[in-house]
Write an enzyme that holds these catalytic residues in place. Sequence first.
Site, PDB file in Angstrom:
ATOM      1  N   HIS A  64      16.338  39.263  22.261  1.00 35.94           N
ATOM      2  CA  HIS A  64      17.347  39.701  23.231  1.00 35.94           C
ATOM      3  C   HIS A  64      17.368  38.680  24.369  1.00 35.94           C
ATOM      4  CE1 HIS A  64      13.600  41.172  24.918  1.00 35.94           C
ATOM      5  NE2 HIS A  64      14.187  41.413  26.061  1.00 35.94           N
ATOM      6  N   HIS A  66      16.989  38.561  27.660  1.00 33.44           N
ATOM      7  CA  HIS A  66      16.313  38.658  28.949  1.00 33.44           C
ATOM      8  C   HIS A  66      15.515  37.362  29.116  1.00 33.44           C
ATOM      9  CE1 HIS A  66      16.379  43.318  29.507  1.00 33.44           C
ATOM     10  NE2 HIS A  66      17.310  42.724  30.239  1.00 33.44           N
ATOM     11  N   ASP A  68      12.715  36.364  30.113  1.00 40.21           N
ATOM     12  CA  ASP A  68      11.330  36.166  29.645  1.00 40.21           C
ATOM     13  C   ASP A  68      11.252  35.916  28.139  1.00 40.21           C
ATOM     14  OD1 ASP A  68      12.061  38.950  29.537  1.00 40.21           O
ATOM     15  OD2 ASP A  68       9.977  39.494  29.164  1.00 40.21           O
ATOM     16  N   HIS A  69      12.417  36.028  27.450  1.00 38.77           N
ATOM     17  CA  HIS A  69      12.435  35.776  25.999  1.00 38.77           C
ATOM     18  C   HIS A  69      13.265  34.551  25.612  1.00 38.77           C
ATOM     19  CE1 HIS A  69      10.430  39.587  24.850  1.00 38.77           C
ATOM     20  NE2 HIS A  69      10.773  39.840  26.096  1.00 38.77           N
ATOM     21  N   HIS A 141      16.406  48.881  23.516  1.00 39.76           N
ATOM     22  CA  HIS A 141      16.101  48.267  24.803  1.00 39.76           C
ATOM     23  C   HIS A 141      17.328  48.431  25.704  1.00 39.76           C
ATOM     24  CE1 HIS A 141      13.497  46.003  27.307  1.00 39.76           C
ATOM     25  NE2 HIS A 141      14.200  44.887  27.304  1.00 39.76           N
ATOM     26  N   ASP A 208      11.220  43.383  22.734  1.00 36.94           N
ATOM     27  CA  ASP A 208      11.067  44.515  23.659  1.00 36.94           C
ATOM     28  C   ASP A 208      11.769  45.754  23.116  1.00 36.94           C
ATOM     29  OD1 ASP A 208       9.920  42.582  25.151  1.00 36.94           O
ATOM     30  OD2 ASP A 208      11.228  42.795  26.895  1.00 36.94           O
ATOM     31  N   HIS A 262       3.010  41.353  24.753  1.00 34.48           N
ATOM     32  CA  HIS A 262       3.960  41.621  25.843  1.00 34.48           C
ATOM     33  C   HIS A 262       3.374  42.655  26.825  1.00 34.48           C
ATOM     34  CE1 HIS A 262       7.806  42.853  27.773  1.00 34.48           C
ATOM     35  NE2 HIS A 262       8.242  41.669  27.407  1.00 34.48           N
TER      36      HIS A 262
HETATM   37 ZN   LIG Z   1      10.290  41.093  27.812  1.00 35.63          ZN
END
Ligand SMILES: [Zn+2]
Length: 295
Positions: A64, A66, A68-69, A141, A208, A262
């Site tokens: 996805h 976001h 942090d990914h 998510h 996530d 994570h």
């Molecule tokens: Zn994340």
Amino acid sequence: MPEPIEITFLGTGAAVPTIRRNHSAIVLHYTGEYILFDCGEGTQLQLQKAKISPLKISKIFITHWHADHFAGLLPLIETLHLEKRTEPLEIYGPEASRFVDAIIELSYWGTGFDIIAKDVESNQKIFENDLFEISTIKTRHSVPSVGYCFKEKDHVHIDIGKANKFGLRGIDIRKIKEDGKIKIGDKIIKLEDVSKITPGRKIIYTGDTRICPEIFKAAKNIDLLIHEGTFIERFEEREHSSAKEVARLAKKNNVKKLILTHFSKRYKTSKEIEKVVKLIFSKAIVAQDLMKVKI
Ligand SMILES: [Zn+2]
């Protein structure tokens, strides 16, 4: 012995990285192919620490969008350009074209190689070759998201003695391997009549997600489940899973190996997570940055 499947955890932290836990990224290495799942900030430095050349990566699967990914994609692409990559790079993800276009737009001159964005949805087979296939799994998510399932093709070992008994020649054996059966005269011979079939290994990586029953349904008896476990306990208002609940459901569904990843920055050591989840499921492992696992 089948070729090992080697997984390297480049980043095991949640939204805010820490000194010990980088943002999400995992490399799967199988038969010379290097596949990256998620590409958080700092991924290319983690690749250097793990001694994996970024040039070897053929495909990237983003769960996805976001940061942090995916925030490591732009600098990784810049490095591949500077290192004079020529092979195309495939980037898969929900709404991948939208985000990949935006990333390419940030570069002055583009790259010397093609970047192919592939939009994916839940429950699709999205890649297949002679050795393995990759499909998407539904996750839950706050934004469009998927998990990924890597499935090795079954290993078929033809029993020559049995094949001879049925009168199969070389050309028949090729056909039965391709089609799963062959008709000789008025008799149908099935692949399992003349072979031993060893099921291929299967790995799921979730990205996530809240606890999602579809993941555990797909993960029944699986060789390896890599599941997020952001918090030890359940937080109803968060779009993440509790490590405790994941461990309980993995055990219930006979998962052969569970690796939790994570983790929220609130956990200062792995021990505090480990001691809780191991009590629930002894096969649960708490991922560390740069940890390598072979299955
Ligand atoms: Zn994340």
